[in-house]
Design an enzyme around this catalytic site. Sequence first.
Site, PDB file in Angstrom:
ATOM      1  N   LYS A  20       0.834  -1.208   0.000  1.00 37.05           N
ATOM      2  CA  LYS A  20       0.000   0.000   0.000  1.00 37.05           C
ATOM      3  C   LYS A  20       0.865   1.253   0.000  1.00 37.05           C
ATOM      4  O   LYS A  20       0.618   2.185  -0.766  1.00 37.05           O
ATOM      5  CB  LYS A  20      -0.930  -0.038   1.221  1.00 37.05           C
ATOM      6  CG  LYS A  20      -1.932   1.076   1.285  1.00 37.05           C
ATOM      7  CD  LYS A  20      -3.173   0.639   2.056  1.00 37.05           C
ATOM      8  CE  LYS A  20      -3.013   0.687   3.557  1.00 37.05           C
ATOM      9  NZ  LYS A  20      -2.931   2.053   4.091  1.00 37.05           N
ATOM     10  N   ASP A 313       1.771  -1.056  12.119  1.00 44.03           N
ATOM     11  CA  ASP A 313       0.490  -1.536  11.575  1.00 44.03           C
ATOM     12  C   ASP A 313       0.240  -3.011  11.915  1.00 44.03           C
ATOM     13  O   ASP A 313      -0.874  -3.509  11.737  1.00 44.03           O
ATOM     14  CB  ASP A 313       0.460  -1.361  10.053  1.00 44.03           C
ATOM     15  CG  ASP A 313       0.436   0.113   9.663  1.00 44.03           C
ATOM     16  OD1 ASP A 313      -0.003   0.945  10.483  1.00 44.03           O
ATOM     17  OD2 ASP A 313       0.870   0.441   8.540  1.00 44.03           O
TER      18      ASP A 313
HETATM   19  C1  S3P Z   1       2.557   4.840   6.277  1.00 40.66           C
HETATM   20  C2  S3P Z   1       3.148   5.164   7.465  1.00 40.66           C
HETATM   21  C3  S3P Z   1       2.615   4.763   8.790  1.00 40.66           C
HETATM   22  C4  S3P Z   1       1.617   3.620   8.655  1.00 40.66           C
HETATM   23  C5  S3P Z   1       0.629   3.856   7.553  1.00 40.66           C
HETATM   24  C6  S3P Z   1       1.328   4.022   6.215  1.00 40.66           C
HETATM   25  C7  S3P Z   1       3.159   5.327   5.019  1.00 40.66           C
HETATM   26  O1  S3P Z   1       1.948   5.863   9.370  1.00 40.66           O
HETATM   27  O2  S3P Z   1       0.947   3.413   9.878  1.00 40.66           O
HETATM   28  O3  S3P Z   1      -0.271   2.759   7.469  1.00 40.66           O
HETATM   29  O4  S3P Z   1       2.799   4.845   3.929  1.00 40.66           O
HETATM   30  O5  S3P Z   1       4.034   6.211   5.093  1.00 40.66           O
HETATM   31  P1  S3P Z   1       2.758   6.973  10.219  1.00 40.66           P
HETATM   32  O6  S3P Z   1       3.809   7.498   9.359  1.00 40.66           O
HETATM   33  O7  S3P Z   1       1.761   8.027  10.581  1.00 40.66           O
HETATM   34  O8  S3P Z   1       3.279   6.244  11.429  1.00 40.66           O
END
Ligand code: S3P
Length: 426
Positions: A20, A313
Amino acid sequence: MTRGRSRLAVRGELRVPGDKSVSHRALMFGCLADGTTTVRGILRSADIESTAGALRALGWPVPALAPELMVPGSGLSHLPSPISQLDCGNSGTSTRLLMGLVAGYPVKATFTGDESLSRRPMRRVAKPLVDMGARITIHGDRDGLPLTVEGGGLRALDWTLETPSAQVKSALLIAGVTGGVAVVIREPAPTRDHTERMLRSQGAAIDVGSGMIVLDPPTRLDPLNITVPGDPSSAAFFAALAAMADVGSVTIRDVGLNPGRCGFIAVLRRMGARVDIVDRNDAGPEPLGDLVVRPVHLSGTVIDGDEVPSLIDELPVLACVAARASGETIIAGAAELRVKESDRIGAVVANLRAIGVDVDETPDGMRIRGTRAPLSGRIDTHGDHRLAMAFGVLGATAQADLQVDRPECVAVSYPDFWRDLAHVAS
Ligand code: S3P
């Protein structure tokens, strides 16, 4: 959703959908490149549709998501639509990264989202973007959406992140790219570095070292030609399932092995699980390999400190594994979980307790005493995809009979999750 079984056998192999985080970035950086980007294996889920839809609303001709996607880049000097409404659905990554992208241009965009996204903190991105010169208005009386970003005329930034966050880091780097200004970011702990890897593969100058990321703004970006690895956050559900099974093994093909994402492998191994990485491939910008996971006797562990961002996550599913391990598991230093798609500390604790697990809630985590006793009850997912999948996996283990509510919320990151779960578990 799940039925009680006396014993869980796992078998076979699967490929989880594309990563993702990498998929969001491939679309955004593809639009900004000079020339056509090719993306194979992009995740086709609601969150990535949110990014694609927002980029279209900004005026980039992003085609319908397809297994092999050609994204026509317009170059960094192309101006997005002057005024737009961007509905980011449930997706924090779309919102935060696109706030940075819009900030670099003299345009105005209003970001909206669903109820869960509207409650999530946005000041952590807004504050440094305002420091760079963007004008940001949060419309409600609390930190969240809707908000409007008016960009352009940025100046260089030197910023220390208060909490480790790849989304905030990425938003600021992207603002540096679209605004044409230098950015220095200091991280309290390492976070996933997909943005740095991708921009570097497009020819941008990014130096990384001693907790610092330094971007020299590029004048152009090369188009990408990438195959998106399988999402380690999706693979983690099946690794957890296999670790908790009674017999068999599961092979998960072509999983992304970015060090900022692999904390769950270290934790499962520490709990005693047998996780082998085979056919590792380090040739592309993102490392990948196959995971082979077999059941073993699991014991509790401690998850804390700098390890947390590398498995943030995966904590809901690791908490579910802890519920089936012997002894106590302590999760600490994870207050960020409270501001994800749901309050994942409160929700995981309440659900574990409701099905018969002995668990304490703490401000920044939880303490779980594992049990082999039967577990049963209804799971309140709060519409949070990772809670649905974590408890879906726990419900597939022996002596568990769980009804997961709103199971369709997995569409955010893994639309075929229930089909794949049925494929490997019997
Ligand atoms: C992500 C970073 C994480 C993660 C999110 C996706 C990303 O969040 O929890 O599902 O793609 O950079 P945070 O950067 O807020 O910790």
